[in-house]
Each structure stands twice: as structure tokens, then as C-alpha cells.
Design an enzyme around this catalytic site. Sequence first.
Site, mmCIF file in Angstrom:
data_model
loop_
_atom_site.group_PDB
_atom_site.id
_atom_site.type_symbol
_atom_site.label_atom_id
_atom_site.label_comp_id
_atom_site.label_asym_id
_atom_site.label_seq_id
_atom_site.Cartn_x
_atom_site.Cartn_y
_atom_site.Cartn_z
ATOM 1 N N LYS A 10 0.810 -1.230 0.000
ATOM 2 C CA LYS A 10 0.000 0.000 0.000
ATOM 3 C C LYS A 10 0.843 1.281 0.000
ATOM 4 O O LYS A 10 0.444 2.272 -0.610
ATOM 5 C CB LYS A 10 -0.965 0.008 1.193
ATOM 6 C CG LYS A 10 -2.080 -1.037 1.065
ATOM 7 C CD LYS A 10 -3.065 -0.938 2.217
ATOM 8 C CE LYS A 10 -4.077 -2.072 2.157
ATOM 9 N NZ LYS A 10 -5.107 -1.967 3.191
ATOM 10 N N ASP A 40 -10.171 2.402 2.614
ATOM 11 C CA ASP A 40 -10.256 1.594 3.841
ATOM 12 C C ASP A 40 -11.054 2.309 4.937
ATOM 13 O O ASP A 40 -11.931 1.701 5.575
ATOM 14 C CB ASP A 40 -8.851 1.265 4.371
ATOM 15 C CG ASP A 40 -8.158 0.200 3.542
ATOM 16 O OD1 ASP A 40 -8.865 -0.673 2.990
ATOM 17 O OD2 ASP A 40 -6.920 0.230 3.447
#
Length: 274
Positions: free
Chosen positions: A66, A102
Site C-alpha cells: 500500500k 479503507d
Amino acid sequence: MTDRYCVFGNPVAHSRSPAIHARFAAQCHQDLSYEAILAPLDGFAAAVGDFVAGGGKGANVTLPFKEEAFALCIRRSARAEQARAVNTLAFVGNEIIGDNTDGAGLVRDIEVNLGFALAGKRALLLGAGGAGRGVIAPLLACRPQSLFIANRSASKAEALARQFADLAAVDAGDFAKTAGRQFDAVINATSASLAGEALLLPTGIFAAGSLAYDMMYGKGETPFLALARAQGAAQLADGLGMLVEQAAEAFLIWRGVRPDGAPVLAALREQLQA
Ligand code: ATR
């Protein structure tokens, strides 16, 4: 031609994202394919390049890429900048555009699926790693009365509190510093349960009617949720809903339509318990 999407990770074989996006595509009548791609630990950028060259339209990014995905993007959303991590890539023209869904997924699961409004509540975030950092700004956008970030090593929590100080007054410290306080929502963003380790939380931190939310999930109750139950938390939830809702948010970015996460979550839950 069918549009191609994927999730990059290492490991990635057990990712539920292909199943989730296949259900979303069917539900929204979208013609797309979605596969899991194992990128070599030293070959993430090359794997993305190959996928784009093969006509890929977008991708999700999971551990451990990420932060690398963040660096790869030419443009990033404000929430990706705040998280300093990217979990959703869109390939538009020659550009790689990064977002982070997220935190939005967590908040949507808490507020919509679980029906727990965070506004005015005392929130406690456990963990100050990448997973924790990624959800702070979306949590603060819900206007909790307060946010405390607790971490095994206090200095990391304090650094995060300083980073987000312009958004709200955020308190921070080690787990012991939460002793004597009560919280309405306690969110576990540590990786302790991955290692099968229990968190050393003071007793009495769960307020009456409180929500305990574990960003992790598994077949049975996670160690954090077992602890929360024993300490009297009223509502318990694991991170399966967050997984589905971060995917729904990515689908919205790519396709301009938001799938309904609830039936997909129900199907996934059934599979997980089987
Ligand atoms: P992630 O991307 O999953 O957040 P990370 O950046 O490595 O992974 O962060 C892991 C988080 O879990 C950290 O907050 C870590 O605490 P430290 O900063 O003190 O290391 C926390 N963590 C991991 N194992 C833990 C344990 N056994 N008890 C408490 N916290 C733990």
C-alpha cells in the site's frame, strides 16, 4: 470488451476481493473481470506496469504494497494523502490515480451496516501502524466527541495525534494511559491477533452500550472481540464488513455505481462460518 481489474498482494491467494467484486459486478450488471495477482516482493511496480499494458483499468492493493502504491501514483485523493497509503488504483489514460477506501469502508460498516452513529461518541483507536493511520481522518469526519489513539509504543500514537491535530483534538498514549477512561467505540487496528497475541487493555474502558470493532476477521471470534465481550462491550463486530465496504467504495470509483454491500457481506459471512 470486458474491463479488467485485479488485486495485487503478497500473499494474495486467500484474498476474498475477486469473489466480492464478482458479486458486485453481477448485482450492478457490469461487464468486468477481477483477478488476484501475486506480485513479487521486489516487483510491485513492474507487475502494475504489466497489468496496465495488458489493458487493466484499475486495481486494489493489499499488504505489503500500500505504501509503494502511494509512491507510484501521479495523482492521489485527499484521503490517500492523509493515510499515506493507497489501496485503490485507477488507470486513466497514461495516469495512475490513487485513492484509499479503507477508512470509508470502516465508517460505512459502523454507521450504515451496524447502525452505530459515531457523532458525539468517545472513540478509542488501538494501533498506530498503517492500518490505524488509514482510518483516522474518516473517523474524525464523523465528528466523534473525542478520539484517543492507544498503541503499545506510545511514541507512534503520539506522532499520529500530532499529524491529525489540525482536524480535531486527538489524545494519545500507551494502552495503560486509557485506564480510568470509558469509550463508546473501541476499534482494534493492531495486528496483535495475527500473531495470536492478546492486547493488554485496562479493565473498565468499555462504556455502557459500547461497540467493539476488530478490523481483523476470522472464522471464530477474534481474541480482541473475546476480550471485549468479557469486559461487557454491548455490540461486537469484526472487519468482514469493512472489507466488503472498502471494495464497494473502490467499485464506485471505477464504475460510477455503488453496489449494495449488505447481501454480499451476508453471503461472505455464510462462507466464512461454513
Ligand atoms: P498494519 O499495516 O497492519 O497497521 P504495522 O504498520 O506493522 O501493520 O502496525 C502493526 C500495529 O499493531 C502497530 O500498532 C503495533 O504496535 P507497535 O507500534 O507498538 O509495534 C501493533 N501490534 C502488533 N502486535 C501487537 C501486540 N502483540 N500487542 C499490541 N500491539 C501490537
